[in-house]
Design a protein around this motif. Sequence first.
Motif, PDB file in Angstrom:
ATOM      1  N   ASN A  66     -19.173 -42.193  -2.626  1.00 30.41           N
ATOM      2  CA  ASN A  66     -18.633 -42.595  -1.329  1.00 30.41           C
ATOM      3  C   ASN A  66     -19.160 -43.982  -0.946  1.00 30.41           C
ATOM      4  OD1 ASN A  66     -17.455 -42.669   1.192  1.00 30.41           O
ATOM      5  ND2 ASN A  66     -18.827 -41.179   2.118  1.00 30.41           N
ATOM      6  N   THR A  67     -18.667 -44.993  -1.624  1.00 29.46           N
ATOM      7  CA  THR A  67     -19.144 -46.359  -1.372  1.00 29.46           C
ATOM      8  C   THR A  67     -18.654 -46.893  -0.031  1.00 29.46           C
ATOM      9  OG1 THR A  67     -17.239 -47.249  -2.586  1.00 29.46           O
ATOM     10  CG2 THR A  67     -19.276 -46.911  -3.821  1.00 29.46           C
ATOM     11  N   GLY A  68     -17.497 -46.410   0.421  1.00 24.14           N
ATOM     12  CA  GLY A  68     -16.960 -46.909   1.679  1.00 24.14           C
ATOM     13  C   GLY A  68     -17.710 -46.383   2.888  1.00 24.14           C
ATOM     14  N   GLY A  69     -17.909 -45.063   2.926  1.00 23.28           N
ATOM     15  CA  GLY A  69     -18.523 -44.460   4.097  1.00 23.28           C
ATOM     16  C   GLY A  69     -20.015 -44.645   4.197  1.00 23.28           C
ATOM     17  N   VAL A  70     -20.701 -44.756   3.059  1.00 25.44           N
ATOM     18  CA  VAL A  70     -22.161 -44.860   3.058  1.00 25.44           C
ATOM     19  C   VAL A  70     -22.638 -46.218   2.535  1.00 25.44           C
ATOM     20  CG1 VAL A  70     -24.309 -43.884   2.142  1.00 25.44           C
ATOM     21  CG2 VAL A  70     -22.445 -42.364   2.820  1.00 25.44           C
ATOM     22  N   ALA A 113     -27.199 -39.262  11.229  1.00 23.32           N
ATOM     23  CA  ALA A 113     -27.130 -38.867  12.640  1.00 23.32           C
ATOM     24  C   ALA A 113     -25.701 -38.981  13.153  1.00 23.32           C
ATOM     25  CB  ALA A 113     -28.074 -39.736  13.474  1.00 23.32           C
ATOM     26  N   LEU A 114     -24.990 -40.038  12.744  1.00 25.87           N
ATOM     27  CA  LEU A 114     -23.585 -40.186  13.134  1.00 25.87           C
ATOM     28  C   LEU A 114     -22.744 -39.052  12.555  1.00 25.87           C
ATOM     29  CD1 LEU A 114     -23.147 -44.040  12.651  1.00 25.87           C
ATOM     30  CD2 LEU A 114     -23.129 -42.797  14.833  1.00 25.87           C
ATOM     31  N   LEU A 115     -23.061 -38.672  11.315  1.00 22.95           N
ATOM     32  CA  LEU A 115     -22.359 -37.544  10.689  1.00 22.95           C
ATOM     33  C   LEU A 115     -22.561 -36.272  11.514  1.00 22.95           C
ATOM     34  CD1 LEU A 115     -22.276 -36.666   6.916  1.00 22.95           C
ATOM     35  CD2 LEU A 115     -22.863 -34.907   8.590  1.00 22.95           C
ATOM     36  N   LEU A 116     -23.790 -36.026  11.935  1.00 20.55           N
ATOM     37  CA  LEU A 116     -24.090 -34.829  12.730  1.00 20.55           C
ATOM     38  C   LEU A 116     -23.380 -34.859  14.080  1.00 20.55           C
ATOM     39  CD1 LEU A 116     -27.910 -34.339  12.036  1.00 20.55           C
ATOM     40  CD2 LEU A 116     -25.982 -33.073  11.051  1.00 20.55           C
ATOM     41  N   ILE A 117     -23.267 -36.049  14.669  1.00 21.15           N
ATOM     42  CA  ILE A 117     -22.553 -36.177  15.942  1.00 21.15           C
ATOM     43  C   ILE A 117     -21.075 -35.819  15.752  1.00 21.15           C
ATOM     44  CG2 ILE A 117     -21.758 -37.821  17.693  1.00 21.15           C
ATOM     45  CD1 ILE A 117     -24.448 -39.273  17.334  1.00 21.15           C
ATOM     46  N   GLY A 118     -20.460 -36.354  14.702  1.00 22.64           N
ATOM     47  CA  GLY A 118     -19.068 -36.030  14.410  1.00 22.64           C
ATOM     48  C   GLY A 118     -18.877 -34.546  14.156  1.00 22.64           C
ATOM     49  N   THR A 133     -30.908 -42.388   7.723  1.00 22.47           N
ATOM     50  CA  THR A 133     -31.003 -41.384   8.789  1.00 22.47           C
ATOM     51  C   THR A 133     -30.068 -41.730   9.952  1.00 22.47           C
ATOM     52  OG1 THR A 133     -32.952 -42.563   9.641  1.00 22.47           O
ATOM     53  CG2 THR A 133     -33.347 -40.629   8.265  1.00 22.47           C
ATOM     54  N   GLY A 134     -29.899 -43.015  10.220  1.00 17.54           N
ATOM     55  CA  GLY A 134     -28.962 -43.421  11.259  1.00 17.54           C
ATOM     56  C   GLY A 134     -27.541 -43.009  10.925  1.00 17.54           C
ATOM     57  N   LEU A 150     -17.396 -45.379  12.932  1.00 18.43           N
ATOM     58  CA  LEU A 150     -16.229 -44.505  12.829  1.00 18.43           C
ATOM     59  C   LEU A 150     -16.174 -43.778  11.488  1.00 18.43           C
ATOM     60  CD1 LEU A 150     -13.289 -46.424  14.532  1.00 18.43           C
ATOM     61  CD2 LEU A 150     -14.379 -44.323  15.270  1.00 18.43           C
ATOM     62  N   ALA A 151     -16.578 -44.458  10.412  1.00 14.77           N
ATOM     63  CA  ALA A 151     -16.510 -43.838   9.083  1.00 14.77           C
ATOM     64  C   ALA A 151     -17.400 -42.603   9.010  1.00 14.77           C
ATOM     65  CB  ALA A 151     -16.914 -44.848   8.011  1.00 14.77           C
ATOM     66  N   MET A 152     -18.617 -42.699   9.524  1.00 16.26           N
ATOM     67  CA  MET A 152     -19.534 -41.564   9.458  1.00 16.26           C
ATOM     68  C   MET A 152     -19.166 -40.478  10.464  1.00 16.26           C
ATOM     69  SD  MET A 152     -21.233 -42.166   6.886  1.00 16.26           S
ATOM     70  CE  MET A 152     -22.254 -40.692   6.966  1.00 16.26           C
ATOM     71  N   LEU A 153     -18.655 -40.860  11.632  1.00 20.22           N
ATOM     72  CA  LEU A 153     -18.153 -39.857  12.571  1.00 20.22           C
ATOM     73  C   LEU A 153     -17.016 -39.061  11.941  1.00 20.22           C
ATOM     74  CD1 LEU A 153     -18.057 -41.805  15.977  1.00 20.22           C
ATOM     75  CD2 LEU A 153     -19.621 -39.959  15.345  1.00 20.22           C
ATOM     76  N   LEU A 154     -16.169 -39.755  11.174  1.00 26.32           N
ATOM     77  CA  LEU A 154     -15.055 -39.097  10.504  1.00 26.32           C
ATOM     78  C   LEU A 154     -15.545 -38.092   9.471  1.00 26.32           C
ATOM     79  CD1 LEU A 154     -12.063 -38.730   9.832  1.00 26.32           C
ATOM     80  CD2 LEU A 154     -12.214 -40.765   8.377  1.00 26.32           C
TER      81      LEU A 154
END
Length: 312
Positions: A112-116, A17-22, A13-14, A209-213
């Motif tokens: 998506n092993t890098g971002g998640v 949440a970063l994904l939603l912010i981006g 969920t954390g 940064l990865a999830m914001l992207l």
Amino acid sequence: MEITFWAMFNQMTGLFALLLIGYSMNRLGLLPEHTEEVLSRLVTKLFLPALTIYTFMEECTVENLRTYGSWVVYGTMFVGASILLAILLAKLMARKNSYLEGIYRYVLAFPNTGGVGTPVVLALFGTAGLFQYQLFQLLNGIATYGWGIVQMIPNPPARKWTDHVKNICNPVFVSTAIGAVLGLTGAIRYLPPVVPSTLQTIGGAYSVLAMLLVGFVLGDYQVKDMVNGRPFYVVSLLRLLAIPCLYLAVLRLLHAPHMLCVMTCLVYACPCGMNTVVYPAAYGQDTRPGASMILISSALSMVTIPCIYMLL
């Protein structure tokens, strides 16, 4: 088991949440036009390489390679199995749509092993766990750029062998080699303390940064346009549940170590990655299928990854 579920759920969920912010920052126009390109370059050419070098220089020792070297074999086996499954399942799902078939092949073969996966492993297991995780999926990166990307390019031109070498020798591969050399030779002992501390600081910002992207990329689309399409839900569930459960069953039959089962779960239960939008966009193709599966699988993974983790 409840603690295990909620510990994983909180991590997921954390990240979401970063994904939603981006996503929100893009929709609200809070950042300049070329933010996506800048963030992408920072993530792939600075933050992830720094994290990789630091991880391998700290954890890549002869003793650790003796202990976990066989994981490369398991990882290679699952990469091959994933490609075969992706080819078969994509043909069934695409219904003679060659473009969608290529997208589905990539989605089903390469999570998506890098971002998640990387942020979750780093948060739960530290650099020791991340070293095991990256060792397990060592061939995954090579297969992604050697076979996976081509699946999403319409009528790909003939490629020279130098093109394949260039794709394989990407920043993550090079940083893995640098970190491994520093770790195996013990050269880390001779580096000024500021070098590992700086790498650790830079790498520590990777997850955010990865999830914001990811969210920022999705911000180019309306949510209502991304949540339609039954096949996208089916492919996402195959990605998130069916494939990792199949691999876990195989590992149980082989009496594989528990931590290897954990790493397999955290590789193959990950959602779809951004390449399903980036590369079709570069070739003027429809990016909605990729965007839809990124959003759908990322949202569902908040529950599916903790559920699969409970099976361990």
